[in-house]
Design a protein around this motif. Structure first.
Motif, mmCIF file in Angstrom:
data_model
loop_
_atom_site.group_PDB
_atom_site.id
_atom_site.type_symbol
_atom_site.label_atom_id
_atom_site.label_comp_id
_atom_site.label_asym_id
_atom_site.label_seq_id
_atom_site.Cartn_x
_atom_site.Cartn_y
_atom_site.Cartn_z
ATOM 1 N N ILE A 113 0.824 -1.211 0.000
ATOM 2 C CA ILE A 113 0.000 0.000 0.000
ATOM 3 C C ILE A 113 0.857 1.259 0.000
ATOM 4 N N VAL A 114 1.886 1.299 0.851
ATOM 5 C CA VAL A 114 2.733 2.496 0.922
ATOM 6 C C VAL A 114 3.471 2.694 -0.400
ATOM 7 N N HIS A 115 3.914 1.600 -1.021
ATOM 8 C CA HIS A 115 4.541 1.702 -2.340
ATOM 9 C C HIS A 115 3.583 2.352 -3.336
ATOM 10 N N ASN A 116 2.338 1.904 -3.359
ATOM 11 C CA ASN A 116 1.361 2.453 -4.304
ATOM 12 C C ASN A 116 1.056 3.912 -4.016
ATOM 13 N N VAL A 117 0.900 4.256 -2.736
ATOM 14 C CA VAL A 117 0.578 5.639 -2.363
ATOM 15 C C VAL A 117 1.711 6.581 -2.747
ATOM 16 N N LEU A 118 2.953 6.172 -2.473
ATOM 17 C CA LEU A 118 4.081 7.036 -2.799
ATOM 18 C C LEU A 118 4.285 7.144 -4.306
ATOM 19 N N GLN A 119 4.052 6.051 -5.021
ATOM 20 C CA GLN A 119 4.161 6.116 -6.482
ATOM 21 C C GLN A 119 3.080 7.028 -7.063
ATOM 22 N N ASP A 120 1.872 6.937 -6.510
ATOM 23 C CA ASP A 120 0.796 7.842 -6.971
ATOM 24 C C ASP A 120 1.179 9.296 -6.728
ATOM 25 N N LEU A 196 4.443 6.474 8.342
ATOM 26 C CA LEU A 196 4.327 5.829 7.029
ATOM 27 C C LEU A 196 4.511 6.832 5.888
ATOM 28 N N LEU A 197 4.135 8.091 6.131
ATOM 29 C CA LEU A 197 4.171 9.109 5.071
ATOM 30 C C LEU A 197 5.277 10.144 5.278
ATOM 31 N N HIS A 198 6.175 9.902 6.240
ATOM 32 C CA HIS A 198 7.142 10.950 6.604
ATOM 33 C C HIS A 198 8.081 11.321 5.466
ATOM 34 N N ASP A 199 8.344 10.390 4.549
ATOM 35 C CA ASP A 199 9.276 10.655 3.449
ATOM 36 C C ASP A 199 8.568 10.852 2.112
#
Length: 402
Positions: A113-120, A196-199
């Motif tokens: 999920i974090v991979h997808n969110v950051l890629q988006d 999870l979103l710090h970077d």
């Protein structure tokens, strides 16, 4: 001889053995070099570096400075004192073995999920909290059942997926940290979300800098530093983003002595959660193996965090982080006084120096042995941890035995 000195005592022609900088992305091309001029000293100080290690065999000495051996002895004594005096939270609800199966599933889903969110985000899409919040909740559930299970999985990272997996690790470690401090669940979830979103701002950093297989130049380092402000801009535009989650992203590179970035906040100008995130971010970065950095053993990193708390970190926060994760975190390879090499498989809630371990290797015969568990906290167990070990030295993979 290797000695530790203040940057204010540096002189030209001294040889810096270790720049003693807790950030991976520092602007110096090497960790060891000759100080050529006063300008070099000013440059070192400008980046918030307060103390360095010098090699007196390769440059001028400072006779009264402590040796690296003396520093290590002092830090070991401090660690042992913390191990005897700090107590963990009450025992977990279930065993680490039972929780590890669920923890693997939670960890895999979190990374996806974090991979997808950051890629988006890299594609310019808005963060959708309804994707991330269930992940946070699942991690919190796992931590509350048994924090050691999921935490033991966090060092396993792939070089090309480091940014995503580091984000999951920081969020998870922050959740475990919060639990150890007795923070309420709603707040824990907000802190975990921030972790999870710090970077997320790194999605605005060019790939050739973000994934560069080596040290960054000064100009590249300045571009990298922009990820904090860029990330805050993204999160501030995200509907429903809490101020607590935002503070984690905004302050994870601030330092207690005011030498951090982007705002140079000092002491309690940094929120509690920002102070916690600064400790966790450095811990995970230094224990992780990347293209140009071999991960350092957790106990060694905890010792360095203790050293750096003289300036960069809140000492109380470092103590509490050690309390949450243990002196010898789960997955650490240790050598027992008996000569057995053992993997730490579970912490003891009342004694950080005596975890449950699984002996797997005889260091004297240099051969594997049938795995055998020891609860070092039990009165009848006479064995003790003599030291932590670097697994590659022995060819032992601790992950096989947890």
């Amino acid at each position: 001889m290797i000695k530790k000195i203040d940057v204010t005592d540096l002189k030209p022609k001294m040889f810096i053995h270790d720049i003693n900088c807790p950030w991976i992305e520092h602007p110096f091309l090497r960790d060891s070099f000759v100080v050529e001029s006063d300008h070099d000293i000013e440059k070192i100080a400008a980046y918030g570096i307060r103390q360095v290690y010098i090699d007196t065999a390769l440059g001028p000495d400072m006779p009264e400075a402590p040796t690296v051996h003396e520093i290590h002895k002092q830090l070991d004594e401090r660690m042992q004192h913390l191990g005897r005096t700090l107590k963990r939270v009450p025992p977990p609800l279930i065993s680490v073995e039972k929780e590890r199966v669920k923890a693997k599933q939670v960890c895999r889903e979190a990374n996806r999920i974090v991979h997808n969110v950051l890629q988006d985000c890299r594609l310019g899409k808005q963060v959708e909290l309804e994707q991330v919040e269930p992940v946070v909740s699942n991690i919190v559930d796992s931590i509350f059942r048994n924090p050691d299970a999921i935490v033991s999985l966090l060092r396993i990272k792939q070089a090309d997926r480091y940014t995503f997996q580091h984000s999951v690790a920081v969020g998870t470690l922050l959740i475990s940290f919060c639990r150890a401090l007795g923070i309420d669940r709603k707040t824990i979830e907000m802190v975990g979300l921030g972790g999870l979103l710090h970077d997320i701002g790194k999605m605005q950093v060019p790939n050739n800098i973000l994934n560069k297989p080596g040290k960054l130049t000064e100009s590249e380092f300045e571009i990298m530093k922009n990820h904090v402000r860029d990330g805050c801009l993204v999160l501030e535009k995200t509907p429903g983003m809490s101020p607590i989650a935002l503070s984690v992203a905004a302050e994870h590179h601030e330092c207690y002595d005011g030498s951090g970035y982007p705002l140079g906040l000092k002491g309690d100008e940094i929120s509690l959660y920002g102070q916690m995130a600064a400790v966790v971010d450095v811990y995970d970065a230094l224990t992780s193996t990347r293209i140009y950095h071999v991960g350092i053993e957790p106990t060694e990193v905890l010792r360095k965090l203790l050293e750096w708390s003289d300036h960069h970190f809140n000492l109380t926060m470092v103590h509490q982080f050690i309390r949450s994760i243990g002196i010898y975190p789960v997955g650490t390879l240790v050598r027992l006084e008996s000569g057995y090499l053992a993997v730490v498989v579970e912490q003891h809630h009342e004694n950080l120096l005596h975890p449950r371990v699984r002996a797997v290797f005889n260091s004297r015969s240099r051969s594997y042995m049938p795995p055998r568990d020891f609860d070092l906290s039990k009165p009848g167990c006479n064995d003790r941890i003599a030291s932590f070990e670097v697994p590659s030295r022995w060819g032992v993979d601790p992950g096989r035995f947890i």
